[in-house]
Design a protein around this motif. Structure first.
Motif, PDB file in Angstrom:
ATOM      1  N   UNK A 175      41.036  11.932  57.616  1.00 23.61           N
ATOM      2  CA  UNK A 175      41.204  12.639  58.886  1.00 23.61           C
ATOM      3  C   UNK A 175      41.649  14.068  58.648  1.00 23.61           C
ATOM      4  N   UNK A 176      40.891  15.080  59.019  1.00 20.38           N
ATOM      5  CA  UNK A 176      39.498  14.982  59.449  1.00 20.38           C
ATOM      6  C   UNK A 176      38.600  14.722  58.252  1.00 20.38           C
ATOM      7  N   UNK A 177      37.421  14.170  58.516  1.00 24.92           N
ATOM      8  CA  UNK A 177      36.489  13.829  57.444  1.00 24.92           C
ATOM      9  C   UNK A 177      35.278  14.750  57.508  1.00 24.92           C
ATOM     10  N   UNK A 178      35.083  15.518  56.458  1.00 29.22           N
ATOM     11  CA  UNK A 178      33.914  16.394  56.403  1.00 29.22           C
ATOM     12  C   UNK A 178      32.661  15.561  56.165  1.00 29.22           C
ATOM     13  N   UNK A 179      31.509  16.096  56.527  1.00 23.95           N
ATOM     14  CA  UNK A 179      30.265  15.376  56.308  1.00 23.95           C
ATOM     15  C   UNK A 179      29.917  15.277  54.823  1.00 23.95           C
ATOM     16  N   UNK A 180      30.419  16.225  54.024  1.00 31.90           N
ATOM     17  CA  UNK A 180      30.217  16.129  52.582  1.00 31.90           C
ATOM     18  C   UNK A 180      30.951  14.933  52.007  1.00 31.90           C
ATOM     19  N   UNK A 181      32.219  14.753  52.432  1.00 30.06           N
ATOM     20  CA  UNK A 181      32.995  13.591  51.977  1.00 30.06           C
ATOM     21  C   UNK A 181      32.387  12.304  52.503  1.00 30.06           C
ATOM     22  N   UNK A 182      31.989  12.298  53.774  1.00 34.15           N
ATOM     23  CA  UNK A 182      31.381  11.098  54.359  1.00 34.15           C
ATOM     24  C   UNK A 182      30.120  10.709  53.600  1.00 34.15           C
ATOM     25  N   UNK A 183      29.301  11.704  53.239  1.00 33.79           N
ATOM     26  CA  UNK A 183      28.077  11.427  52.499  1.00 33.79           C
ATOM     27  C   UNK A 183      28.358  10.837  51.128  1.00 33.79           C
TER      28      UNK A 183
END
Length: 216
Positions: free
Chosen positions: A112-120
């Motif tokens: 939190x917050x989660x970047x889309x790079x980390x999510x990917x």
């Protein structure tokens, strides 16, 4: 021997996405309730936190920035006096830290917050840093993993990664605006709703927002 889940720590990962106040509010609430926190900040999260919270540290290295952020959390957010064992901070490259092992018991993890790079990276099992490795461990050990993604609009790639993780039981909890209770139509109110819903999924009680149907 019965495992006391309430005594286990919550792993909190902060990435470089905008919205660091969400993480700081979550940590404040957890510590105030005596819930231990294992905090991991990515390299990109540090300048974002410094900028969003108005902190200026000239020429500071990553360790000094983390220390400054913790000092900010204690003073400006009004954190209670915290026992050293209640808040542990790890660097993102500390892959030998406890959260990287499945034998290290936790209550779950929140990015939190989660970047889309980390999510990917999490969606594809790339555990080359502590946030992603701890998330991978949380999934494989069938513990609660909550991602608070901060991006708009969402591309098909983002949605596919989120769907892949959702099918693995990962909770996707983006900070959506809440309109049905006027007292939450402020920045603080919106933050409290998102953090409160995060705590709901961790099974931790709170009074951050009024539930639908409850008396005011």
């Amino acid at each position: 021997m019965t495992l006391d889940v309430s005594a286990l720590p919550v792993v909190v990962g902060i990435t470089g996405a905008s919205g660091s106040i969400l993480a700081l509010t979550l940590i404040k609430t957890l510590l105030a309730q005596g819930v231990s926190v294992e905090l991991v900040t990515t390299e990109k999260s540090l300048p974002v936190i410094l900028q969003e919270e108005g902190l200026k540290i000239v020429g500071a290295n990553a360790t000094q920035k983390r220390d400054a952020i913790l000092s900010f959390m204690t003073q400006r957010l009004g954190l209670p006096a915290v026992e050293p064992s209640l808040l542990r901070v790890f660097g993102n490259q500390e892959l030998d830290a406890p959260p990287s092992s499945g034998t290290h018991l936790t209550r779950g993890m929140v990015v939190i917050p989660c970047s889309m790079g980390t999510l990917g990276k999490i969606a594809h099992g790339i555990g080359d840093n502590l946030v992603c490795r701890a998330a991978d461990v949380t999934i494989k050990e069938a513990r609660k993993l909550i991602l608070v993604p901060r991006e708009a609009p969402l591309s098909a790639l983002h949605l596919e990664n989120m769907l892949k993780l959702s099918r693995l039981g990962v909770i996707q909890l983006p900070p959506m605006l809440t309109f049905y209770l006027p007292q939450y139509l402020t920045m603080e109110g919106q933050i409290n709703v998102t953090v409160g819903k995060t705590l709901d999924h961790l099974g931790i009680g709170h009074h951050l927002y009024q539930r639908w149907g409850d008396a005011a």
